[in-house]
Structure formats: structure tokens, C-alpha cells
Design an enzyme around this catalytic site. Sequence first.
Site, PDB file in Angstrom:
ATOM      1  N   ARG A   1       0.827  -1.202   0.000  1.00 15.21           N
ATOM      2  CA  ARG A   1       0.000   0.000   0.000  1.00 15.21           C
ATOM      3  C   ARG A   1       0.862   1.252   0.000  1.00 15.21           C
ATOM      4  O   ARG A   1       0.543   2.254  -0.636  1.00 15.21           O
ATOM      5  CB  ARG A   1      -0.943  -0.007   1.215  1.00 15.21           C
ATOM      6  CG  ARG A   1      -1.670   1.317   1.430  1.00 15.21           C
ATOM      7  CD  ARG A   1      -2.750   1.236   2.494  1.00 15.21           C
ATOM      8  NE  ARG A   1      -2.390   0.461   3.644  1.00 15.21           N
ATOM      9  CZ  ARG A   1      -1.598   0.870   4.644  1.00 15.21           C
ATOM     10  NH1 ARG A   1      -1.052   2.081   4.591  1.00 15.21           N
ATOM     11  NH2 ARG A   1      -1.353   0.085   5.678  1.00 15.21           N
TER      12      ARG A   1
ATOM     13  N   TYR B   1     -17.682  17.467 -14.714  1.00 13.37           N
ATOM     14  CA  TYR B   1     -18.117  16.075 -14.645  1.00 13.37           C
ATOM     15  C   TYR B   1     -19.077  15.874 -13.469  1.00 13.37           C
ATOM     16  O   TYR B   1     -18.829  16.343 -12.361  1.00 13.37           O
ATOM     17  CB  TYR B   1     -16.895  15.174 -14.513  1.00 13.37           C
ATOM     18  CG  TYR B   1     -17.196  13.739 -14.173  1.00 13.37           C
ATOM     19  CD1 TYR B   1     -18.116  12.989 -14.907  1.00 13.37           C
ATOM     20  CD2 TYR B   1     -16.555  13.116 -13.112  1.00 13.37           C
ATOM     21  CE1 TYR B   1     -18.393  11.678 -14.587  1.00 13.37           C
ATOM     22  CE2 TYR B   1     -16.810  11.793 -12.782  1.00 13.37           C
ATOM     23  CZ  TYR B   1     -17.739  11.080 -13.522  1.00 13.37           C
ATOM     24  OH  TYR B   1     -18.015   9.778 -13.199  1.00 13.37           O
TER      25      TYR B   1
ATOM     26  N   ASP C   1      -8.330  19.677 -13.881  1.00 13.34           N
ATOM     27  CA  ASP C   1      -8.580  18.328 -14.400  1.00 13.34           C
ATOM     28  C   ASP C   1      -8.184  18.325 -15.875  1.00 13.34           C
ATOM     29  O   ASP C   1      -8.836  18.963 -16.707  1.00 13.34           O
ATOM     30  CB  ASP C   1     -10.063  17.983 -14.229  1.00 13.34           C
ATOM     31  CG  ASP C   1     -10.378  16.548 -14.617  1.00 13.34           C
ATOM     32  OD1 ASP C   1      -9.690  16.014 -15.512  1.00 13.34           O
ATOM     33  OD2 ASP C   1     -11.326  15.965 -14.058  1.00 13.34           O
TER      34      ASP C   1
ATOM     35  N   LYS D   1      -9.209   7.053 -18.661  1.00 12.65           N
ATOM     36  CA  LYS D   1      -9.517   7.592 -19.976  1.00 12.65           C
ATOM     37  C   LYS D   1      -8.288   7.530 -20.894  1.00 12.65           C
ATOM     38  O   LYS D   1      -7.810   6.447 -21.206  1.00 12.65           O
ATOM     39  CB  LYS D   1     -10.056   9.013 -19.825  1.00 12.65           C
ATOM     40  CG  LYS D   1     -11.146   9.169 -18.756  1.00 12.65           C
ATOM     41  CD  LYS D   1     -12.300   8.200 -18.897  1.00 12.65           C
ATOM     42  CE  LYS D   1     -13.512   8.558 -18.039  1.00 12.65           C
ATOM     43  NZ  LYS D   1     -13.313   8.446 -16.593  1.00 12.65           N
TER      44      LYS D   1
END
Length: 399
Positions: free
Chosen positions: A63, A115, A187, A212
Site C-alpha cells: 500500500r 463532470y 482536471d 480515460k
Amino acid sequence: MLGGDPQVSGFEDPDEFGFETRAIRAGQPHDPYTGAVVTPISLATTFAQEAVGQPRHGYEYGRTGNPTRHAYQVCVASLEGARHGFAFASGLAASDALLRVLRPGDSLLLGDDAYGGTFRLIDKVFGNAGVGLAAVDLTAPDKIRDAWTPSTRMVWLETPTNPLLTVFDIEAICAVTHELGGIVVVDNTFATPYLQQPLALGADAVLHSATKYLGGHSDVVGGFVATDDDELADHLVFTQNAVGAVPSPFDCYLALRGTKTLGVRMDRHGENAHAVVELLEEHPAVRSVLYPGRPDHLGHDIACRQMSGFGGMVSFRLHGGRAAAEQVAASTKVFTLAESLGAVESLIEHPGAMTHASVAGSALEVPDDLVRLSVGLETESDLLDDLGAALDTAPSAAN
């Protein structure tokens, strides 16, 4: 600092190389044991230590740090021109980590075209934790001053936006926000670092849904944050480890594999999108075309100044309203009716009923006659024939 992983350079002096070379080599040395040219997938969850508290190669727990994740973080940070890079399990996990710099009583300004998932996270999750939100028309950066309050700490924007393809002036927004003492998050999912470099224009942090264009093949979910701000990087490295919303080694491998071809893919996305825009401009069923590459686009001059290309996202509105938009979206065969974007296959969707349903009734509500396209890499003539046939099913302006 790269997400708590050790500092390991992929090859010497990466900044001296071009974008495509860094996409293939930054953070990705040949395997010292086998000579493999592809970064291995390190699936280990824990790592042997030389002595108590002395990790052998800087890794201690999966992690906290992982070699495959480290390679990916070095690579994308290099592409964004950033000193720090952090990978997350999704774009919203990356957004969540950035938003955690805010405290109860703080507030932020969000571009009024964004978004739906970002709006939902800020409004419903952080709103319930006492963080305020105001939607602002960022096409006029001085409106930031009008909306600013003593509690405002951050301005959050997409450019180009999802789904209206609005373009905001990053440099001007950063100048106003920094003067007021705030930070700017951009973004960069639609543009990618290949077409736009927000940090060089003054942004404090750059965000990606790596699902994306970075991944580019519709087979991995991920998020990414890049920054040059040391204090913000300290926050992110702590949050990445403490909250634990990290991608798996295999996810990092897939995203890194996709990133290698980002430049050539974005060139083809842009070429196909340009051809699609020309078709839409001439079709009588189309009311308007939203694409930064059009000279009549309100943000065209800004896009020419801060972007090296206009990307593969295209939106358009139809004369027949919502019924026509849904009809066209459901009538294509090469364009797949599906959410998401930025991959090799072309996608079509109705934002009002799909990706942006969560902003219905808010200041960010999208027009119900809007269709959004993610133009892929298929043969141009196939895309044009498919979309043209679907448009022919919708009423024209004359009707």
C-alpha cells in the site's frame, strides 16, 4: 517524492528527451536481472528488510509503495513536467485525496461545467463534512473575485470541460486565484499532458482520470495527481498511504502500457474528431457543434494558446431535443453506446441521462438535446458513415 516510493530514475536526464521518448522510458529502466525492456509487474504485498526498519530497496509494504506503481508515477509526472506524481485507484479517489486539503468550514469554487461525479463528490460527500461549494462561470476569471469569500481555499476546473467542451484560460484563472490566496486544481483528463501542460501555466495540481486517455484501452480504472508544490505533495503522499485508495500493480502496468502510446493515439483521435466535426457541421439535424477546434468556438483562441491540439472529444446538440438525442445515441453501430471516454474505440452517450444525471436540477445541469462523442481510432470513413446514418434518423431543422 513520488507517492512514498524510492527515488529511482528511469534513464539519465529524462528532461532532455521529448514527450514520446519520456512516455516510453521515464521511470522504466531495463530490468537489471533479466534485461527485460518492459517494467515487471511486482505483485508482492510485503518486502524483505535488511534490518529492523531498514527496507532493502526502499519498499516495505504494497500500500505504501510498489515498484510497478513507482515506474508509472515517475513516467506520468515527467509527462506533466511535475516533480511529484501520485497514482490512485480511480479518478474520484484522486479527487478525494486533493479535496482532503480542505477542512470543515472551507469552501471551493467549481467551474459551472464539470463532470457529474466530481460535483457529486464535492456536493454530497464533502458537503456533508462541512465544505462549501459555489459554481462559477470561469470563462470570465474576474468572476472568481465576485464569488470569493473568506472561507474560499480552492478553484477547481476542467478544460476542456465535460461535456460542453468549454475552454478556460488556465493562466488567467491562476493569476486571480493566487492573488486571493487560493490554489488551483486543473482536471486535464480531456486534453492529456500531450496537448496541455497546466502546471506550466500556473496550476498547483493536475488531475487525471487515468481510466480515460492515459490508459486508453477501456481495461483499467485509475486516477493520477501531479504537482510541483512540496506542501501539497506531503499531503498527497500521506493521504495515499493513510487512506489506501491505491491502484493494484497490474492496474499500474496497464496504465503505464497505455501511456507509452499516448502521443500517437492523441494525434489520431484529433484527426478523426476533425473529420467528425466537419460532418456534424453540415448535417441538418445538428443544431450546434461544440469543439474547441472550431474557429467560432468561444474558447478557440484560448485553446490555440494553451493547447497543442484540440483532442478527440466532440459534443453536439440536436434540433429534435431530447428524443432526437436519445434516438441518435441509440442508433450507431461503430460508435458504442456507453459511458466513459478516451479509449481506442469510439463511444457515444446522452450526458443528461448517463454521465451527468447527478447534476440534474443544479447549476451544472446539461442540455437534454446534447450528445457527447469520444472519437476513437477506427477507420475514418467507417465513423462518418455510421454517425451520418444515425443522424439521418433525427428530425432536421426544416422539420
